[in-house]
Design a protein around this motif. Structure first.
Motif, PDB file in Angstrom:
ATOM      1  N   PHE A 122    -108.988 -65.425 -81.827  1.00 35.03           N
ATOM      2  CA  PHE A 122    -107.637 -66.590 -81.496  1.00 35.03           C
ATOM      3  C   PHE A 122    -106.412 -65.974 -82.177  1.00 35.03           C
ATOM      4  CE2 PHE A 122    -111.946 -68.687 -81.129  1.00 35.03           C
ATOM      5  CZ  PHE A 122    -112.113 -69.205 -80.026  1.00 35.03           C
ATOM      6  N   GLU A 123    -105.509 -65.645 -81.387  1.00 33.16           N
ATOM      7  CA  GLU A 123    -104.353 -65.292 -81.697  1.00 33.16           C
ATOM      8  C   GLU A 123    -103.106 -65.881 -81.557  1.00 33.16           C
ATOM      9  OE1 GLU A 123    -102.146 -60.974 -82.521  1.00 33.16           O
ATOM     10  OE2 GLU A 123    -104.071 -60.936 -81.482  1.00 33.16           O
ATOM     11  N   PRO A 124    -102.371 -66.966 -82.259  1.00 34.64           N
ATOM     12  CA  PRO A 124    -101.322 -67.348 -81.936  1.00 34.64           C
ATOM     13  C   PRO A 124     -99.971 -66.398 -82.169  1.00 34.64           C
ATOM     14  CG  PRO A 124    -101.765 -68.359 -83.770  1.00 34.64           C
ATOM     15  CD  PRO A 124    -102.825 -67.500 -83.270  1.00 34.64           C
ATOM     16  N   TRP A 125     -98.884 -66.141 -81.336  1.00 33.34           N
ATOM     17  CA  TRP A 125     -98.137 -65.098 -81.337  1.00 33.34           C
ATOM     18  C   TRP A 125     -96.682 -65.770 -81.049  1.00 33.34           C
ATOM     19  CZ3 TRP A 125     -95.603 -63.516 -76.960  1.00 33.34           C
ATOM     20  CH2 TRP A 125     -96.315 -63.943 -75.769  1.00 33.34           C
ATOM     21  N   PHE A 126     -95.848 -64.957 -81.465  1.00 37.62           N
ATOM     22  CA  PHE A 126     -94.246 -65.219 -81.017  1.00 37.62           C
ATOM     23  C   PHE A 126     -93.408 -63.890 -80.969  1.00 37.62           C
ATOM     24  CE2 PHE A 126     -90.090 -65.288 -82.812  1.00 37.62           C
ATOM     25  CZ  PHE A 126     -89.413 -66.350 -82.052  1.00 37.62           C
ATOM     26  N   CYS A 127     -92.707 -63.936 -79.911  1.00 38.04           N
ATOM     27  CA  CYS A 127     -91.964 -62.636 -79.578  1.00 38.04           C
ATOM     28  C   CYS A 127     -90.403 -62.921 -79.175  1.00 38.04           C
ATOM     29  CB  CYS A 127     -92.278 -61.936 -78.369  1.00 38.04           C
ATOM     30  SG  CYS A 127     -91.617 -60.198 -77.949  1.00 38.04           S
ATOM     31  N   TYR A 128     -89.463 -62.187 -79.792  1.00 36.92           N
ATOM     32  CA  TYR A 128     -87.945 -62.626 -79.406  1.00 36.92           C
ATOM     33  C   TYR A 128     -87.354 -61.381 -79.335  1.00 36.92           C
ATOM     34  CZ  TYR A 128     -83.359 -63.766 -80.814  1.00 36.92           C
ATOM     35  OH  TYR A 128     -82.009 -63.852 -80.754  1.00 36.92           O
ATOM     36  N   TRP A 129     -86.455 -61.337 -78.173  1.00 38.76           N
ATOM     37  CA  TRP A 129     -85.596 -60.382 -78.095  1.00 38.76           C
ATOM     38  C   TRP A 129     -84.259 -60.641 -77.965  1.00 38.76           C
ATOM     39  CZ3 TRP A 129     -86.653 -55.015 -77.782  1.00 38.76           C
ATOM     40  CH2 TRP A 129     -87.906 -54.616 -77.600  1.00 38.76           C
ATOM     41  N   ASN A 130     -83.173 -59.989 -78.809  1.00 38.01           N
ATOM     42  CA  ASN A 130     -81.783 -60.054 -78.770  1.00 38.01           C
ATOM     43  C   ASN A 130     -81.259 -58.841 -78.190  1.00 38.01           C
ATOM     44  OD1 ASN A 130     -79.022 -60.361 -79.680  1.00 38.01           O
ATOM     45  ND2 ASN A 130     -79.757 -61.936 -80.798  1.00 38.01           N
ATOM     46  N   ILE A 131     -80.424 -58.824 -77.033  1.00 38.95           N
ATOM     47  CA  ILE A 131     -79.881 -57.824 -76.329  1.00 38.95           C
ATOM     48  C   ILE A 131     -78.130 -57.902 -76.235  1.00 38.95           C
ATOM     49  CG2 ILE A 131     -79.925 -56.199 -74.337  1.00 38.95           C
ATOM     50  CD1 ILE A 131     -82.580 -56.018 -75.984  1.00 38.95           C
ATOM     51  N   GLY A 132     -77.472 -57.051 -76.563  1.00 33.17           N
ATOM     52  CA  GLY A 132     -76.112 -56.928 -76.525  1.00 33.17           C
ATOM     53  C   GLY A 132     -75.547 -56.771 -75.189  1.00 33.17           C
ATOM     54  N   ASN A 133     -74.037 -56.672 -74.950  1.00 40.42           N
ATOM     55  CA  ASN A 133     -73.716 -56.654 -73.732  1.00 40.42           C
ATOM     56  C   ASN A 133     -73.949 -55.237 -73.072  1.00 40.42           C
ATOM     57  OD1 ASN A 133     -72.427 -59.074 -73.695  1.00 40.42           O
ATOM     58  ND2 ASN A 133     -70.525 -58.212 -74.659  1.00 40.42           N
ATOM     59  N   SER A 134     -74.364 -55.100 -71.985  1.00 40.63           N
ATOM     60  CA  SER A 134     -74.438 -53.763 -71.503  1.00 40.63           C
ATOM     61  C   SER A 134     -73.208 -52.898 -71.150  1.00 40.63           C
ATOM     62  CB  SER A 134     -75.276 -53.947 -70.102  1.00 40.63           C
ATOM     63  OG  SER A 134     -74.302 -54.338 -69.113  1.00 40.63           O
ATOM     64  N   GLU A 135     -73.452 -51.691 -70.685  1.00 41.58           N
ATOM     65  CA  GLU A 135     -72.441 -50.841 -70.121  1.00 41.58           C
ATOM     66  C   GLU A 135     -71.909 -51.490 -68.870  1.00 41.58           C
ATOM     67  OE1 GLU A 135     -73.674 -46.879 -70.042  1.00 41.58           O
ATOM     68  OE2 GLU A 135     -73.923 -46.557 -72.206  1.00 41.58           O
ATOM     69  N   GLY A 136     -70.702 -51.182 -68.425  1.00 38.45           N
ATOM     70  CA  GLY A 136     -70.340 -51.491 -67.050  1.00 38.45           C
ATOM     71  C   GLY A 136     -70.876 -50.646 -65.715  1.00 38.45           C
ATOM     72  N   ASP A 137     -70.920 -51.281 -64.677  1.00 40.85           N
ATOM     73  CA  ASP A 137     -71.357 -50.510 -63.457  1.00 40.85           C
ATOM     74  C   ASP A 137     -70.320 -50.937 -62.254  1.00 40.85           C
ATOM     75  OD1 ASP A 137     -72.310 -48.676 -61.551  1.00 40.85           O
ATOM     76  OD2 ASP A 137     -74.066 -50.195 -61.018  1.00 40.85           O
ATOM     77  N   THR A 138     -69.682 -49.997 -61.633  1.00 44.44           N
ATOM     78  CA  THR A 138     -68.553 -50.182 -60.639  1.00 44.44           C
ATOM     79  C   THR A 138     -69.050 -50.131 -59.168  1.00 44.44           C
ATOM     80  OG1 THR A 138     -66.946 -49.625 -62.353  1.00 44.44           O
ATOM     81  CG2 THR A 138     -66.213 -49.577 -60.194  1.00 44.44           C
ATOM     82  N   ILE A 139     -68.893 -51.133 -58.489  1.00 43.27           N
ATOM     83  CA  ILE A 139     -69.140 -51.000 -56.985  1.00 43.27           C
ATOM     84  C   ILE A 139     -67.994 -51.619 -56.235  1.00 43.27           C
ATOM     85  CG2 ILE A 139     -71.667 -51.375 -57.408  1.00 43.27           C
ATOM     86  CD1 ILE A 139     -71.084 -54.395 -56.581  1.00 43.27           C
ATOM     87  N   VAL A 140     -68.002 -51.474 -55.079  1.00 39.26           N
ATOM     88  CA  VAL A 140     -66.877 -52.014 -53.933  1.00 39.26           C
ATOM     89  C   VAL A 140     -67.255 -53.232 -53.432  1.00 39.26           C
ATOM     90  CG1 VAL A 140     -65.831 -51.631 -52.020  1.00 39.26           C
ATOM     91  CG2 VAL A 140     -66.395 -49.706 -53.421  1.00 39.26           C
ATOM     92  N   VAL A 141     -66.315 -54.282 -53.520  1.00 37.74           N
ATOM     93  CA  VAL A 141     -66.672 -55.816 -53.175  1.00 37.74           C
ATOM     94  C   VAL A 141     -65.684 -55.820 -52.052  1.00 37.74           C
ATOM     95  CG1 VAL A 141     -66.387 -58.094 -53.901  1.00 37.74           C
ATOM     96  CG2 VAL A 141     -67.387 -56.377 -55.669  1.00 37.74           C
ATOM     97  N   THR A 142     -66.041 -56.306 -50.929  1.00 36.54           N
ATOM     98  CA  THR A 142     -65.270 -56.584 -49.609  1.00 36.54           C
ATOM     99  C   THR A 142     -65.088 -58.194 -49.703  1.00 36.54           C
ATOM    100  OG1 THR A 142     -66.086 -54.584 -48.700  1.00 36.54           O
ATOM    101  CG2 THR A 142     -65.163 -56.161 -47.323  1.00 36.54           C
ATOM    102  N   GLN A 143     -64.156 -58.606 -49.503  1.00 39.45           N
ATOM    103  CA  GLN A 143     -63.873 -60.110 -49.070  1.00 39.45           C
ATOM    104  C   GLN A 143     -62.770 -59.957 -48.290  1.00 39.45           C
ATOM    105  OE1 GLN A 143     -62.277 -62.432 -52.713  1.00 39.45           O
ATOM    106  NE2 GLN A 143     -62.551 -64.418 -51.642  1.00 39.45           N
ATOM    107  N   ASN A 144     -63.479 -60.908 -47.284  1.00 35.52           N
ATOM    108  CA  ASN A 144     -62.408 -61.179 -45.863  1.00 35.52           C
ATOM    109  C   ASN A 144     -61.802 -59.904 -45.421  1.00 35.52           C
ATOM    110  OD1 ASN A 144     -63.065 -63.755 -45.944  1.00 35.52           O
ATOM    111  ND2 ASN A 144     -61.479 -64.243 -47.499  1.00 35.52           N
TER     112      ASN A 144
END
Length: 282
Positions: free
Chosen positions: A234-256
């Protein structure tokens, strides 16, 4: 190139970690052979982007491990261990901007390869260090339950460094404690935003954001009892992740009818998960 440099640094750190001398224990009788573990688990998982959104819910799954133990492996390694975990569940989404979405299906797959060194004293106390490589993939299927939502996939490549202490007790009981630091080598967050139905916006492509800054922490305590041909744990366990800001990705957004190139990044986030694993060891 950055991922290769981080991988090389990880290998160097892992070798130093495995080679650390343990003056607390004198080498005792080593038990060679093969160990098999199969089990099931239940957990509560919470993913949060501070100030943006939160997802939380119950996960359940299966887990297994196979370890080969020998004093004759290269580099002073005593144990070669492969681990795998598959989990499924439903989570609820909450955001101040986009409201609530309940019952989102999530699935997670994690596989690890670990290399260990062990010292055991004459009384049976055992101290083992592990280092290796891990792969974690989480799929969030929000696009299947909401027309305004979209599916997301998160992948981490990381290196675990852990210490395990085993303390035999009376009447066949054993207590094991493990603490671990997970060094993030590289991550990729894929957001299928083209799935989202929006009367004002359309997107030229989905987002792929690389993550290079982060770490994980784990801890567990296993209570096991020898029962005939197997050991029940029987095994109680704990896990935690802390991730920083990612690199950016550029796309085309069309509005009206008007198009504009925009860059998006994945904000810093945390994942907290705790639960109970029940397994049989052979």
């Amino acid at each position: 190139m950055l991922a290769i440099c981080r991988s090389a640094k990880t290998i160097i750190v892992a070798l130093v970690f495995l080679g650390t001398p343990f003056s607390l224990l004198k080498a005792g009788v080593f038990r060679s052979g093969t160990d098999l573990e199969i089990g099931t688990l239940l957990s509560e998982r919470t993913y949060e982007e501070p100030g943006v959104m939160k997802e939380s819910g119950l996960m359940s799954g299966v887990t297994g491990a196979l370890a080969f133990r020998s004093r004759h492996m290269l580099g002073g390694i005593d144990i070669l261990r492969a681990e795998g975990t598959a989990e499924w569940g439903r989570v609820d989404y909450k955001s101040a901007d986009s409201g609530f979405i309940n019952g989102i299906s999530d699935s997670m797959l994690e596989v690890r390869t670990l290399f260990g060194r062990e010292l055991r004293n004459s009384g049976g106390m055992q101290l083992t260090t592990f280092a290796g490589f891990g792969y974690r993939r989480l799929d969030d299927f929000m696009g299947r339950v909401s027309s305004t939502g979209y599916d997301r996939q998160s992948i981490y490549w990381y290196s675990p460094l852990s210490i395990e202490l085993c303390l035999p007790q009376e009447r066949g009981w054993t207590i094991d404690g493990t603490v671990e630091y997970d060094f993030l080598i590289s991550g990729m967050q894929t957001s299928l935003i083209t799935q989202a139905v929006n009367s004002s916006f359309t997107y030229s492509d989905n987002l792929k954001n690389r993550q290079n800054d982060g770490y994980g922490l784990r801890a567990s305590a296993r209570f096991s009892k020898k029962i005939d041909a197997f050991t029940l744990a029987f095994e109680p366990w704990f896990c935690y992740w802390n991730i920083g800001n990612s690199e950016g990705d550029t796309i085309v957004v069309t509005q009206n009818g008007s198009s504009l190139r925009k860059s998006y990044f994945e904000p810093k986030n945390t994942t907290t998960q705790y639960g109970l694993k029940v397994s049989m060891l052979f």
